[in-house]
Design a protein around this motif. Structure first.
Motif, PDB file in Angstrom:
ATOM      1  N   SER A  13      62.803  35.275  -7.146  1.00 12.69           N
ATOM      2  CA  SER A  13      62.174  34.244  -7.963  1.00 12.69           C
ATOM      3  C   SER A  13      61.906  32.983  -7.145  1.00 12.69           C
ATOM      4  O   SER A  13      60.839  32.384  -7.242  1.00 12.69           O
ATOM      5  CB  SER A  13      63.063  33.909  -9.160  1.00 12.69           C
ATOM      6  N   GLN A  14      62.851  32.605  -6.337  1.00 10.27           N
ATOM      7  CA  GLN A  14      62.691  31.402  -5.511  1.00 10.27           C
ATOM      8  C   GLN A  14      61.618  31.594  -4.447  1.00 10.27           C
ATOM      9  O   GLN A  14      60.833  30.683  -4.172  1.00 10.27           O
ATOM     10  CB  GLN A  14      64.020  31.031  -4.880  1.00 10.27           C
ATOM     11  N   VAL A  15      61.550  32.785  -3.875  1.00 10.05           N
ATOM     12  CA  VAL A  15      60.567  33.049  -2.821  1.00 10.05           C
ATOM     13  C   VAL A  15      59.145  33.028  -3.382  1.00 10.05           C
ATOM     14  O   VAL A  15      58.255  32.388  -2.816  1.00 10.05           O
ATOM     15  CB  VAL A  15      60.848  34.415  -2.144  1.00 10.05           C
ATOM     16  N   VAL A  16      58.918  33.688  -4.491  1.00 10.26           N
ATOM     17  CA  VAL A  16      57.569  33.766  -5.053  1.00 10.26           C
ATOM     18  C   VAL A  16      57.083  32.395  -5.523  1.00 10.26           C
ATOM     19  O   VAL A  16      55.893  32.106  -5.482  1.00 10.26           O
ATOM     20  CB  VAL A  16      57.475  34.829  -6.160  1.00 10.26           C
ATOM     21  N   ARG A  17      57.974  31.516  -5.905  1.00  8.38           N
ATOM     22  CA  ARG A  17      57.577  30.168  -6.328  1.00  8.38           C
ATOM     23  C   ARG A  17      57.077  29.325  -5.160  1.00  8.38           C
ATOM     24  O   ARG A  17      56.353  28.358  -5.357  1.00  8.38           O
ATOM     25  CB  ARG A  17      58.755  29.453  -6.991  1.00  8.38           C
ATOM     26  N   ARG A  18      57.467  29.687  -3.948  1.00  9.73           N
ATOM     27  CA  ARG A  18      57.050  28.928  -2.768  1.00  9.73           C
ATOM     28  C   ARG A  18      55.688  29.370  -2.236  1.00  9.73           C
ATOM     29  O   ARG A  18      55.135  28.720  -1.346  1.00  9.73           O
ATOM     30  CB  ARG A  18      58.091  29.066  -1.658  1.00  9.73           C
ATOM     31  N   LEU A  19      55.144  30.454  -2.746  1.00 11.59           N
ATOM     32  CA  LEU A  19      53.852  30.940  -2.266  1.00 11.59           C
ATOM     33  C   LEU A  19      52.753  29.956  -2.669  1.00 11.59           C
ATOM     34  O   LEU A  19      52.633  29.594  -3.836  1.00 11.59           O
ATOM     35  CB  LEU A  19      53.539  32.319  -2.854  1.00 11.59           C
ATOM     36  N   PRO A  20      51.950  29.525  -1.707  1.00 12.54           N
ATOM     37  CA  PRO A  20      50.875  28.589  -2.050  1.00 12.54           C
ATOM     38  C   PRO A  20      49.754  29.317  -2.794  1.00 12.54           C
ATOM     39  O   PRO A  20      49.291  30.379  -2.371  1.00 12.54           O
ATOM     40  CB  PRO A  20      50.395  28.085  -0.688  1.00 12.54           C
ATOM     41  N   CYS A  21      49.352  28.764  -3.927  1.00 11.09           N
ATOM     42  CA  CYS A  21      48.253  29.351  -4.691  1.00 11.09           C
ATOM     43  C   CYS A  21      47.697  28.320  -5.661  1.00 11.09           C
ATOM     44  O   CYS A  21      48.391  27.381  -6.051  1.00 11.09           O
ATOM     45  CB  CYS A  21      48.711  30.603  -5.431  1.00 11.09           C
ATOM     46  N   ARG A  22      46.430  28.507  -6.023  1.00 12.20           N
ATOM     47  CA  ARG A  22      45.798  27.582  -6.970  1.00 12.20           C
ATOM     48  C   ARG A  22      46.032  28.020  -8.416  1.00 12.20           C
ATOM     49  O   ARG A  22      46.103  27.192  -9.306  1.00 12.20           O
ATOM     50  CB  ARG A  22      44.312  27.483  -6.687  1.00 12.20           C
ATOM     51  N   HIS A  23      46.125  29.310  -8.654  1.00  9.30           N
ATOM     52  CA  HIS A  23      46.295  29.832 -10.006  1.00  9.30           C
ATOM     53  C   HIS A  23      47.406  30.870 -10.015  1.00  9.30           C
ATOM     54  O   HIS A  23      47.580  31.596  -9.044  1.00  9.30           O
ATOM     55  CB  HIS A  23      45.006  30.492 -10.500  1.00  9.30           C
ATOM     56  N   LEU A  39      62.965  32.055 -20.559  1.00  8.74           N
ATOM     57  CA  LEU A  39      61.640  31.592 -20.942  1.00  8.74           C
ATOM     58  C   LEU A  39      61.187  30.460 -20.030  1.00  8.74           C
ATOM     59  O   LEU A  39      60.059  30.449 -19.540  1.00  8.74           O
ATOM     60  CB  LEU A  39      61.645  31.126 -22.400  1.00  8.74           C
ATOM     61  N   TRP A  40      62.067  29.497 -19.771  1.00 11.66           N
ATOM     62  CA  TRP A  40      61.718  28.396 -18.882  1.00 11.66           C
ATOM     63  C   TRP A  40      61.359  28.922 -17.495  1.00 11.66           C
ATOM     64  O   TRP A  40      60.408  28.457 -16.870  1.00 11.66           O
ATOM     65  CB  TRP A  40      62.865  27.393 -18.772  1.00 11.66           C
ATOM     66  N   SER A  41      62.108  29.895 -17.011  1.00 11.60           N
ATOM     67  CA  SER A  41      61.852  30.439 -15.684  1.00 11.60           C
ATOM     68  C   SER A  41      60.433  30.996 -15.593  1.00 11.60           C
ATOM     69  O   SER A  41      59.720  30.760 -14.612  1.00 11.60           O
ATOM     70  CB  SER A  41      62.876  31.522 -15.349  1.00 11.60           C
ATOM     71  N   LEU A  42      60.016  31.720 -16.610  1.00 12.00           N
ATOM     72  CA  LEU A  42      58.674  32.288 -16.613  1.00 12.00           C
ATOM     73  C   LEU A  42      57.606  31.196 -16.737  1.00 12.00           C
ATOM     74  O   LEU A  42      56.609  31.201 -16.008  1.00 12.00           O
ATOM     75  CB  LEU A  42      58.528  33.301 -17.750  1.00 12.00           C
ATOM     76  N   LEU A  43      57.824  30.261 -17.646  1.00  4.43           N
ATOM     77  CA  LEU A  43      56.847  29.191 -17.835  1.00  4.43           C
ATOM     78  C   LEU A  43      56.772  28.268 -16.624  1.00  4.43           C
ATOM     79  O   LEU A  43      55.690  27.791 -16.267  1.00  4.43           O
ATOM     80  CB  LEU A  43      57.184  28.376 -19.089  1.00  4.43           C
ATOM     81  N   SER A  44      57.900  28.014 -15.984  1.00  2.40           N
ATOM     82  CA  SER A  44      57.881  27.131 -14.812  1.00  2.40           C
ATOM     83  C   SER A  44      57.188  27.790 -13.629  1.00  2.40           C
ATOM     84  O   SER A  44      56.689  27.095 -12.742  1.00  2.40           O
ATOM     85  CB  SER A  44      59.296  26.694 -14.432  1.00  2.40           C
ATOM     86  N   PHE A  45      57.131  29.116 -13.613  1.00  6.88           N
ATOM     87  CA  PHE A  45      56.364  29.803 -12.570  1.00  6.88           C
ATOM     88  C   PHE A  45      54.869  29.619 -12.819  1.00  6.88           C
ATOM     89  O   PHE A  45      54.110  29.295 -11.919  1.00  6.88           O
ATOM     90  CB  PHE A  45      56.708  31.288 -12.521  1.00  6.88           C
TER      91      PHE A  45
END
Length: 110
Positions: A13-23, A39-45
């Motif tokens: 989860s932490q690694v995928v959040r660091r991936l640069p992306c526009r959408h 729920l927060w974890s999914l929405l914050s992604f």
């Protein structure tokens, strides 16, 4: 796969959040297991700027703790959450559900 990032503390989860992306798009068929943190974890992604703080998210959906919960300070977090779930009235549950629906509606595709 949304189920892989439901735990915001998990390495994946932490690694995928660091991936640069526009959408960002999240696909999941896995239901949320009655956990605001999941729920927060999914929405914050999906919308990190809108859902940057777990603490703020929990406060938004929290109700004042009933007096009996103040007695449960020696319990671990899961036990306290179980007790709180049992204490909520039907009206309080409906209020929380309505708040959640209002927040989730813009993020759901059916």
């Amino acid at each position: 796969e949304g189920h892989r990032i439901k735990n915001h503390k998990a390495h994946s989860s932490q690694v995928v959040r660091r991936l640069p992306c526009r959408h960002r798009l999240l696909l999941t068929g896995t239901p949320i297991q009655n956990s605001l943190r999941e729920l927060w974890s999914l929405l914050s992604f999906v919308a990190p700027s809108a859902f940057s703080s777990l603490e703020n998210f929990e406060q938004w959906f929290a109700l004042p703790a009933p007096p009996s919960l103040h007695l449960s300070k020696g319990m671990d977090e899961d036990e306290a959450e179980d007790m709180e779930a049992k204490i909520l009235s039907q009206e309080e549950e409906l209020l929380i559900i309505q708040r959640l629906h209002g927040v989730l509606r813009p993020f759901l595709l059916r």
